[in-house]
Design a protein around this motif. Structure first.
Motif, short mmCIF file in Angstrom:
data_model
loop_
_atom_site.label_atom_id
_atom_site.label_comp_id
_atom_site.label_asym_id
_atom_site.label_seq_id
_atom_site.Cartn_x
_atom_site.Cartn_y
_atom_site.Cartn_z
N ASN A 156 0.83 -1.05 0.00
CA ASN A 156 -0.06 0.03 0.02
C ASN A 156 0.91 1.24 0.10
N LEU A 157 1.91 1.40 0.69
CA LEU A 157 2.89 2.63 0.68
C LEU A 157 3.28 2.54 -0.78
N LEU A 158 3.95 1.45 -1.18
CA LEU A 158 4.49 1.64 -2.57
C LEU A 158 3.33 1.52 -3.77
N GLN A 159 2.07 1.35 -3.56
CA GLN A 159 1.10 1.27 -4.48
C GLN A 159 1.41 0.10 -5.49
N THR A 160 1.54 -0.89 -5.11
CA THR A 160 1.92 -2.19 -5.94
C THR A 160 1.36 -3.23 -5.45
N THR A 161 1.16 -4.27 -6.45
CA THR A 161 0.61 -5.66 -6.22
C THR A 161 1.82 -6.63 -5.91
N ILE A 162 2.99 -6.26 -6.17
CA ILE A 162 4.11 -7.30 -5.90
C ILE A 162 4.20 -7.95 -4.53
N SER A 163 4.20 -9.31 -4.57
CA SER A 163 4.44 -10.01 -3.23
C SER A 163 5.47 -9.60 -2.37
#
Length: 294
Positions: free
Chosen positions: A237-244
């Motif tokens: 959520n901080l980095l706005q990504t869906t990477i695991s």
């Protein structure tokens, strides 16, 4: 739209942004590139960033786009030369990443961590969380810390005490901090959201969104040089990504010019102690970036 209409619309938008800045609003959804080139959005839902003064434009680095956060390693420190020169825990803080102390003190809103904490304490944006919490959990530690530890949400112990990371996971986090030759008082500890979700469930998307402004304001006031994200929820959520989290860890990311290292949540490490070795490798990476010898 005629040229005259576009000029009028531009004036209206600029006047509105000026009024927002005077009210203390520092960022809105953007289409900055279009306004800079004179291409005024045709749809009212497309907004721009507030205008920067010449001094702000010269002193503050451009923010990265929301799409792809650049990743850096030890061999690419030229991306942040001011930070790369820092060494040792007592090094002078870099203040160009967020608002300078003088600007923060003289801002129209006069915002401080204390005032922000009072706003958070009275927040009712999330009906379920506001009605079930004992109290909000704002954050704790050095308000000028170089390093922030960021979790996802308070648990039952935190809801009772109002202090983040005081349960079993918090005790492990304290041991990790001390193993890094630091103290809890040397860092700042906070969460993505400020209220405990019922049953310690993961925060819902709208809850994270409702609390995002509080989080970013908190970071603006602390102005850390480093953030350690604890767990997948905080990292993604901080980095706005869906990477695991498994792929995010072991690298250095950037969030608005701040170096970010992601690792496993202490609660997960208690359940799966075999991952402690990997978490310790992440902490060694973070300490190398900070110039702390382990």
């Amino acid at each position: 739209m005629t040229t005259e209409d576009r000029i009028k619309l531009r004036r209206v938008v600029i006047d509105r942004l000026d009024s927002w800045q005077q009210a203390g609003v520092l960022q809105v959804p953007k289409a900055a590139a279009r306004i800079a080139s004179g291409d005024i959005p045709n749809h009212p839902s497309e907004f721009i960033e507030p205008r920067k003064t010449q001094r702000e434009a010269e002193s503050r680095p451009a923010l990265p786009t929301e799409k792809a956060e650049p990743e850096i390693t030890q061999s690419t420190k030229e991306l942040t030369p001011a930070m790369a020169k820092k060494s040792g825990w007592q090094a002078e803080k870099t203040t160009s990443l967020f608002e300078s102390p003088k600007a923060a003190a003289n801002s129209p809103a006069g915002m401080t961590l204390e005032i922000l904490q009072q706003q958070v304490a009275g927040c009712t944006r999330c009906n379920e969380l506001a009605s079930t919490r004992t109290q909000t959990v704002f954050g704790v530690g050095d308000p000028h810390a170089r390093l922030c530890f960021l979790g996802e949400a308070p648990g039952a112990d935190e809801d009772k005490t109002g202090i983040p990371f005081v349960g079993r996971g918090g005790q492990l986090l304290t041991k990790i901090i001390e193993a890094c030759k630091l103290k809890r008082d040397d860092v700042y500890i906070l969460n993505m959201i400020k209220c405990r979700p019922p049953g310690n469930r993961n925060p819902l998307p709208h809850e994270l969104s409702n609390c995002r402004g509080y989080l970013e304001s908190q970071l603006d006031l602390i102005r850390p040089e480093f953030i350690c994200c604890l767990g997948a929820v905080a990292s993604q959520n901080l980095l706005q990504t869906t990477i695991s989290i498994g792929k995010l860890r072991g690298k250095v990311h950037l969030f608005r010019g701040v170096k970010v290292v992601c690792t496993y949540h202490p609660a997960f490490l208690l359940r799966s102690p075999s991952f402690k070795k990997e978490a310790w490798e992440d902490m060694k990476l973070l300490m190398r970036e900070m110039g702390v010898d382990l």
